[in-house]
Motif scaffolding. Structure first.
Motif, short mmCIF file in Angstrom:
data_model
loop_
_atom_site.label_atom_id
_atom_site.label_comp_id
_atom_site.label_asym_id
_atom_site.label_seq_id
_atom_site.Cartn_x
_atom_site.Cartn_y
_atom_site.Cartn_z
N VAL A 132 7.19 24.65 68.64
CA VAL A 132 6.97 23.58 68.04
C VAL A 132 5.71 22.77 68.52
O VAL A 132 4.54 22.30 67.60
N ALA A 133 5.68 22.80 69.76
CA ALA A 133 4.04 22.28 70.33
C ALA A 133 4.11 22.74 71.63
O ALA A 133 5.10 23.33 72.57
N THR A 134 2.87 22.62 72.28
CA THR A 134 2.64 22.94 73.81
C THR A 134 2.72 21.60 74.49
O THR A 134 1.68 20.81 74.36
N LEU A 135 3.46 21.40 75.28
CA LEU A 135 3.66 20.26 76.09
C LEU A 135 2.61 20.12 77.21
O LEU A 135 2.12 19.08 77.29
N ARG A 136 2.56 21.09 77.84
CA ARG A 136 1.41 20.81 78.83
C ARG A 136 1.20 22.45 79.34
O ARG A 136 1.58 23.52 79.05
N LYS A 137 -0.01 22.71 79.85
CA LYS A 137 -0.32 23.99 80.63
C LYS A 137 -0.69 23.79 82.10
O LYS A 137 -0.89 22.55 82.65
N ASP A 297 13.39 23.52 58.36
CA ASP A 297 11.77 23.36 58.31
C ASP A 297 11.66 21.62 58.08
O ASP A 297 10.68 21.44 58.90
N THR A 298 12.13 21.22 57.33
CA THR A 298 11.93 19.72 56.95
C THR A 298 11.99 18.96 58.29
O THR A 298 11.26 17.86 58.49
N THR A 299 13.03 18.99 58.89
CA THR A 299 13.41 18.41 60.08
C THR A 299 12.10 18.52 61.30
O THR A 299 11.98 17.58 61.97
N ILE A 300 12.15 20.00 61.51
CA ILE A 300 11.22 20.25 62.50
C ILE A 300 9.85 19.67 62.11
O ILE A 300 9.05 19.05 62.82
N ALA A 301 9.39 19.83 60.86
CA ALA A 301 7.97 19.41 60.20
C ALA A 301 7.99 17.72 60.48
O ALA A 301 6.94 17.30 60.89
N HIS A 338 7.54 28.12 64.59
CA HIS A 338 8.74 27.33 63.67
C HIS A 338 8.25 27.03 62.23
O HIS A 338 7.03 26.39 62.39
N PRO A 339 8.63 27.62 61.18
CA PRO A 339 7.85 27.17 59.96
C PRO A 339 7.64 25.89 59.71
O PRO A 339 6.62 25.47 59.05
N GLY A 340 8.56 24.93 60.13
CA GLY A 340 8.18 23.58 59.88
C GLY A 340 7.08 22.97 60.71
O GLY A 340 6.33 22.17 60.06
N ALA A 341 7.01 23.55 61.95
CA ALA A 341 5.86 22.99 62.75
C ALA A 341 4.40 23.80 62.24
O ALA A 341 3.57 22.93 61.96
N ALA A 342 4.43 24.89 61.58
CA ALA A 342 3.38 25.40 60.88
C ALA A 342 3.10 24.75 59.71
O ALA A 342 1.73 24.71 59.50
N ALA A 343 4.08 24.30 59.08
CA ALA A 343 3.67 23.54 57.70
C ALA A 343 2.92 22.27 58.08
O ALA A 343 2.06 21.90 57.10
N PHE A 344 3.24 21.72 59.13
CA PHE A 344 2.72 20.43 59.65
C PHE A 344 1.15 20.83 60.08
O PHE A 344 0.28 20.10 59.66
#
Length: 481
Positions: A132-137, A297-301, A338-344
């Protein structure tokens, strides 16, 4: 139509007396009024259904997120996000589930106990996890200390010199030990010939002071306070540390895609002279926010949108929030997005109408069809009643001709009584919706003609001598005998 109904009620079986002065019975409900009420009820039902669907789709959704260990930077970031989402009354809310670390968080996601998790990219990521996201490196920092007294050993400046020495790993997680082994194997150093000592992050300073190891490894953000404090403790007790560069970082990244080649900038850990005094090549890995594959997908977006909306607001209070980045959307990404994150990320997030317009359209079509079918079925159920009333109207027309030929007022009175019964049946059919206003108007015309025929015939009969009326009655009686 009100005048027509009054005229219908204005005559009776009592010989055509005008009853307009008497209280008229209440008018029956028209079929049009019934249709209007049914239509209104249907419209209200549709509006209620749409409103309920909108509320259901837009209601706050709480996602459970696994994060650990306690007091770690990851826990602090998630707590800050939880508070921010609640303050903004966002659609997505978070419920942190504290674990012993990234591995335990990954297990919780794999078992379906949580919806989201903070995991390290270099551990066994669950198959049902999507980024969904990269929190940190995080970067790997290796440094050696010369030691004091009897424990003072030769200066170590290269990773290839680690055989036969002790390496202290900051943090209790097995992932850091595995990371060290990957580095050793790249340089041809047998991990079995290296003594690995682990200790908690909050005991790093004491472990360094006690000279528990010759070289130390820490993994965290470039500006990690834990790493900076550990290096500061080394400098205070043993002088300037020596940073071990991972020159084979590119090769490690090639062989292990979860790692990337990186650098530690000169002076990252302060001091005079600067620590380190020059850029140090190393490897890095990411901490990811991942979602369970089954989450919509809607929730993750919506969660991803909220995450990046509050990120800048948290930077002033929590600088680590600035490290949050969008996930890798490439098809060959180590962790599939995740498809929801990709849509955003791709700007393809759908609005409420985009997602549900087809359902709304087909629901309206279905309701319209159901209404038509219902109307047809209701009409079909009243077919017998309608047919019966049609026969009664034909009977009324026959009575018009019979009234004009009648020879007795008694017979006319009987026909008028029958007409009154037909009238009651017709009004009842109209009230039930079996006939419409057009049919009622046609009946009214026939009834007027009947009353006119009765009145005319009674006038004719009343002008005849009484003996002729009696003779006519006797003749008809003899004919019927």
């Amino acid at each position: 139509m009100k005048l027509s109904l009054k005229r219908l009620f204005g005559r009776s079986m009592t010989g055509g007396l005008d009853l307009a002065e008497t209280p008229s019975p209440p008018s029956p409900r028209s079929a049009a009024r019934k249709t209007a009420l049914v239509t209104l009820a249907l419209v209200l039902a549709i509006i209620g259904t749409l409103a309920g669907g909108y509320y259901f789709a837009m209601r706050p959704v709480t996602l459970k997120i696994a994060v650990g260990p306690a007091n770690s930077d990851d826990v602090k970031v998630v707590q800050a996000l939880t508070q921010a989402f609640a303050q903004h009354k966002s659609q997505i809310r978070l419920r942190p589930i504290q674990t012993d670390g990234a591995t335990a968080s990954a297990d919780a996601l794999s078992e379906g106990k949580v919806d989201l998790a903070i995991v390290r990219g270099d551990i066994d990521v669950p198959k049902n996890a999507q980024a969904v996201a990269t929190l940190r490196k995080n970067v790997v920092v290796l440094w050696s200390v010369p030691g004091k007294g009897k424990k003072r050993g030769p200066k170590i400046t290269k990773i290839s010199q680690l055989a036969g020495h002790r390496v202290g790993v900051v943090g209790r997680t097995q992932a850091n030990v595995n990371l060290l082994k990957v580095i050793l194997q790249q340089y041809g150093v047998d991990p079995a010939k290296v003594e690995i000592v682990q200790f908690p992050a909050n005991e790093a300073a004491e472990a360094i002071k006690a000279q528990k190891a010759d070289v130390y490894l820490a993994a965290g953000p470039v500006n990690s306070k834990i790493t900076a404090d550990a290096i500061a403790a080394s400098t205070k007790d043993f002088g300037a540390p020596s940073f071990l560069a991972i020159e084979s970082a590119d090769a490690i990244a090639q062989n292990h895609p979860v790692y990337e080649a990186s650098e530690i900038p000169a002076g990252t850990y302060g001091g005079s002279p600067a620590r380190p005094d020059d850029e140090v090549k190393t490897i890095s890995f990411s901490h990811h926010i991942v979602a369970r594959k089954g989450v919509s997908d809607t929730t993750i977006a919506a969660f991803t949108r909220q995450l990046f909306a509050v990120r800048q607001q948290l930077v002033t209070e929590f600088p680590l929030a600035a490290k949050i980045e969008t996930p890798d959307t490439d098809k060959d990404a180590v962790i599939p997005v995740h498809p929801g994150a990709a849509a955003f990320v791709d700007g393809e997030e759908k609005t409420f109408l985009d997602k549900y317009s087809d359902y709304i359209w087909w629901s309206l079509m279905a309701l319209s069809a159901m209404g038509s079918i219902g109307a047809w079925f209701a009409g079909y159920l009243k077919k017998d009643e309608r047919d019966n009333n049609s026969h009664l109207r034909e009977r009324l027309l026959d009575m018009i001709a019979a009234a004009r030929k009648s020879e007795a007022t008694e017979e006319l009175d009987q026909m008028q009584a029958e007409a009154d019964e037909i009238l009651r049946d017709t009004l009842r059919c109209f009230d039930h919706g079996a006939i419409e206003e057009g049919s009622l108007t046609a009946f009214n015309i026939a009834l007027d003609q009947f009353h006119a025929a009765v009145a005319d015939r009674k006038a004719v009969l009343s002008s005849l001598p009484q003996n002729l009326q009696r003779a006519g009655a006797q003749f008809r009686a003899a004919g019927n005998a």
